[in-house]
Design a protein around this motif. Structure first.
Motif, mmCIF file in Angstrom:
data_model
loop_
_atom_site.group_PDB
_atom_site.id
_atom_site.type_symbol
_atom_site.label_atom_id
_atom_site.label_comp_id
_atom_site.label_asym_id
_atom_site.label_seq_id
_atom_site.Cartn_x
_atom_site.Cartn_y
_atom_site.Cartn_z
ATOM 1 N N GLU A 7 0.829 -1.214 0.000
ATOM 2 C CA GLU A 7 0.000 0.000 0.000
ATOM 3 C C GLU A 7 0.860 1.260 0.000
ATOM 4 N N ASN A 8 1.965 1.243 0.736
ATOM 5 C CA ASN A 8 2.825 2.424 0.837
ATOM 6 C C ASN A 8 3.684 2.649 -0.400
ATOM 7 N N ASN B 145 6.084 -0.280 -7.098
ATOM 8 C CA ASN B 145 7.539 -0.151 -6.929
ATOM 9 C C ASN B 145 8.079 -1.232 -6.001
ATOM 10 N N TYR B 146 7.296 -1.588 -4.996
ATOM 11 C CA TYR B 146 7.728 -2.603 -4.031
ATOM 12 C C TYR B 146 7.978 -3.938 -4.734
ATOM 13 N N LEU B 147 7.077 -4.321 -5.609
ATOM 14 C CA LEU B 147 7.236 -5.575 -6.347
ATOM 15 C C LEU B 147 8.321 -5.443 -7.420
ATOM 16 N N ALA B 148 8.424 -4.280 -8.035
ATOM 17 C CA ALA B 148 9.445 -4.069 -9.054
ATOM 18 C C ALA B 148 10.840 -4.229 -8.459
ATOM 19 N N LEU B 149 11.028 -3.715 -7.238
ATOM 20 C CA LEU B 149 12.335 -3.848 -6.595
ATOM 21 C C LEU B 149 12.705 -5.313 -6.372
ATOM 22 N N GLN B 150 11.718 -6.133 -6.037
ATOM 23 C CA GLN B 150 11.990 -7.555 -5.854
ATOM 24 C C GLN B 150 12.406 -8.206 -7.174
ATOM 25 N N SER B 151 11.743 -7.843 -8.253
ATOM 26 C CA SER B 151 12.094 -8.397 -9.567
ATOM 27 C C SER B 151 13.481 -7.957 -9.999
#
Length: 174
Positions: free
Chosen positions: A148-149, A153-159
């Motif tokens: 939510e925050n 981008n949060y998922l993109a950083l993991q990829s």
């Protein structure tokens, strides 16, 4: 005259323990399903969280089964629910949080029922499981907040991290 079988004074505890086994078996299956899909999507952090949680849930099954057998019951290896085919990351986390919250409520309730039936050891086991399920719940709620925050981008950083790791591994092979 036919003799009636003796009743197990721990019948209620055994029933509750078997309900917990079914819930934990469901969690193992659901979390591994999430792990497989998240790994396939390149989300290593979340994938690892679900894999570790599934392994922890398997240890819960083992502890519950050991208690059932000690109480002279039989372990019912039934799964509480079929695996849900959820592939949306946020929905996965929400489902996991819902499952853990339900376990916390059930195990607290069942601990009280075991106490009322004078089964202090099973009560203690359920209380220990509550603490472990609360830790899982906290983890999933934190991941939901991160989504939510930070949004996509949060998922993109993991990829990106996975891509860097894969590229680094390929570079080391040269």
């Amino acid at each position: 005259m036919k003799k009636e079988p003796a009743t197990n004074k721990y019948a209620k505890s055994i029933e509750l323990l078997n309900k917990a086994v079914a819930d934990e078996m469901y969690a193992v299956n659901q979390y591994m399903y999430f792990h497989f899909h998240l790994d396939d999507m390149g989300y290593d952090l979340l994938s690892s969280h679900f894999k570790r949680a599934a392994i922890q849930e398997m240890t819960h099954v083992e502890r519950l089964a050991e208690r059932i057998l000690f109480l002279k019951g039989d372990v019912e290896m039934k799964v509480a629910s079929p695996t849900l085919k959820i592939t949306d990351v946020k929905k996965m986390l929400e489902q996991a949080a819902k499952m853990e919250s339900g376990s916390v409520d059930d195990y607290n309730n069942w601990a009280n029922q075991c106490a009322a039936a004078a089964d202090a050891v099973t009560k203690k086991l359920f209380e220990e499981l509550v603490a472990e399920e609360e830790a899982h719940l906290d983890q999933y709620e934190t991941e939901i907040e991160n989504l939510e925050n930070f949004g996509s981008n949060y998922l993109a950083l993991q990829s990106i991290e996975r891509s860097k790791s894969v590229a680094s591994g390929a570079q080391n092979e040269e």
